[in-house]
Design a protein around this motif. Structure first.
Motif, short mmCIF file in Angstrom:
data_model
loop_
_atom_site.label_atom_id
_atom_site.label_comp_id
_atom_site.label_asym_id
_atom_site.label_seq_id
_atom_site.Cartn_x
_atom_site.Cartn_y
_atom_site.Cartn_z
N UNK A 48 0.83 -1.21 0.00
CA UNK A 48 0.00 0.00 0.00
C UNK A 48 0.86 1.26 0.00
N UNK A 49 1.92 1.23 0.82
CA UNK A 49 2.82 2.39 0.89
C UNK A 49 3.51 2.61 -0.45
N UNK A 50 3.96 1.51 -1.06
CA UNK A 50 4.63 1.63 -2.36
C UNK A 50 3.69 2.18 -3.43
N UNK A 51 2.41 1.73 -3.39
CA UNK A 51 1.44 2.21 -4.37
C UNK A 51 1.16 3.69 -4.16
N UNK A 52 1.02 4.10 -2.90
CA UNK A 52 0.79 5.51 -2.61
C UNK A 52 1.97 6.36 -3.06
N UNK A 53 3.19 5.86 -2.81
CA UNK A 53 4.38 6.59 -3.22
C UNK A 53 4.45 6.70 -4.75
N UNK A 54 4.12 5.58 -5.43
CA UNK A 54 4.12 5.58 -6.90
C UNK A 54 3.09 6.56 -7.45
N UNK A 55 1.90 6.57 -6.84
CA UNK A 55 0.87 7.51 -7.29
C UNK A 55 1.31 8.95 -7.08
N UNK A 56 1.98 9.20 -5.95
CA UNK A 56 2.44 10.55 -5.67
C UNK A 56 3.50 10.99 -6.67
N UNK A 57 4.42 10.07 -7.00
CA UNK A 57 5.47 10.38 -7.97
C UNK A 57 4.86 10.66 -9.34
N UNK A 58 3.88 9.83 -9.73
CA UNK A 58 3.23 10.04 -11.03
C UNK A 58 2.50 11.38 -11.06
N UNK A 59 1.86 11.73 -9.95
CA UNK A 59 1.14 13.01 -9.88
C UNK A 59 2.11 14.17 -9.99
N UNK A 60 3.23 14.10 -9.26
CA UNK A 60 4.22 15.19 -9.32
C UNK A 60 4.85 15.28 -10.70
N UNK A 61 5.07 14.12 -11.34
CA UNK A 61 5.63 14.13 -12.68
C UNK A 61 4.66 14.79 -13.67
N UNK A 62 3.36 14.50 -13.50
CA UNK A 62 2.36 15.13 -14.35
C UNK A 62 2.34 16.64 -14.14
N UNK A 63 2.39 17.05 -12.87
CA UNK A 63 2.36 18.48 -12.57
C UNK A 63 3.60 19.19 -13.13
N UNK A 64 4.75 18.50 -13.07
CA UNK A 64 5.98 19.09 -13.60
C UNK A 64 5.88 19.28 -15.11
N UNK A 65 5.34 18.28 -15.81
CA UNK A 65 5.19 18.40 -17.26
C UNK A 65 4.21 19.51 -17.62
N UNK A 66 3.11 19.60 -16.85
CA UNK A 66 2.13 20.65 -17.13
C UNK A 66 2.72 22.03 -16.87
N UNK A 67 3.51 22.15 -15.79
CA UNK A 67 4.13 23.44 -15.48
C UNK A 67 5.14 23.82 -16.54
N UNK A 68 5.88 22.84 -17.06
CA UNK A 68 6.86 23.12 -18.12
C UNK A 68 6.15 23.59 -19.39
#
Length: 279
Positions: A142-162
């Motif tokens: 569960x922790x790994x999945x939450x961490x993976x989801x958080x990383x994917x979300x931040x990666x999406x936000x970074x691409x959108x900000x760029x």
């Protein structure tokens, strides 16, 4: 092979070893192990790790417990078997010798019972350890999945900000700020308009609009020669920090936003004008 690696790292093999999968997924894991050597090898490694964990944490019963079991099974030293004689007359009655020493049978029975008791204790301890291991593995997954989801979300936000940053720096884009009307004085938003490529985008990072209910949406309009042109709908609630692309238009003198029924309207509801800005 990338799909097989993703499958192995998904955590489903650990849940299979712990017996925590539904029957159809258990069969799926077995089919994958039969088809792919990497899955079979990883499955064997997990099973060996769980078994080694259980063995290393097994608890032997204390000497005090063994003594209590032997004392509970103690017999009288004078115990012996009574001979049974057939009541019918026979020519010769076999001589029955009483068994005076029952120690061998007594201690054999005690030893068997002790081994059974030890086995039950070991099974109980192993079961408890496995349950704890299952909980730890489930929490880790569960922790790994939450961490993976958080990383994917931040990666999406970074691409959108760029993307937003590249648009803001592009001289072909005009940034039009729409201010709130009397219906929503605090409302404001920015529309990026590129007339050369007929592009219209809304900057969600700068979006400040009142929240809408489930039956209404905001609709963006372009004013072209005094006539409103529909550019699409959008919601006020969003987790995006990027740009939302709207319908294309080559030229416009102003942009406006109205509150409309969900899905949009063919013409703007003027009394529900929320924001407006001229180019």
């Amino acid at each position: 092979m990338e799909d097989i690696k993703t499958y192995i790292e998904s955590g489903i093999l650990e849940l299979y070893v712990l017996g925590d999968l539904p029957e159809n997924e258990m069969r799926e894991v077995e089919a994958m192990a039969a088809q792919y050597p990497d899955v079979k090898s990883e499955l064997s490694a997990i099973e060996a790790a769980v078994e080694g964990y259980a063995r290393s944490h097994a608890i032997d019963p204390s000497e005090k417990l063994k003594i209590k079991v032997l004392q509970a099974l103690d017999f009288d030293e004078d115990d012996s078997f009574e001979p049974v004689v057939n009541a019918k007359p026979i020519r010769e009655v076999p001589k029955i010798v009483p068994l005076k020493d029952n120690n061998f049978y007594r201690y054999s029975f005690a030893a068997s019972l002790l081994l059974l008791l030890i086995s039950w204790i070991a099974l109980f301890v192993l079961y408890s350890r496995l349950q704890n291991s299952k909980e730890q593995i489930a929490n880790l997954l569960t922790s790994n999945q939450q961490f993976s989801n958080r990383v994917n979300y931040l990666d999406k936000q970074l691409k959108e900000s760029s993307t937003s940053l590249s648009i803001l720096k592009n001289p072909d884009f005009k940034m039009i700020r729409l201010q709130g009307t009397k219906n929503a004085p605090s409302a404001s938003m920015i529309v990026a308009f590129n007339p050369r490529k007929s592009e219209v985008l809304i900057d969600f990072a700068a979006l400040k609009m009142p929240a809408t209910d489930q039956t209404h949406q905001y609709q963006l309009w372009a004013l072209v020669d005094g006539k409103p042109v529909d550019l699409g709908v959008f919601d006020s609630a969003t987790d995006s920090l990027g740009m939302k692309r709207m319908k294309a238009i080559e030229r416009a003198q102003a942009f406006a936003v109205t509150l409309e029924p969900r899905g949009g309207s063919a013409s703007p509801t003027m009394e529900q004008m929320i924001a407006m800005g001229a180019i």
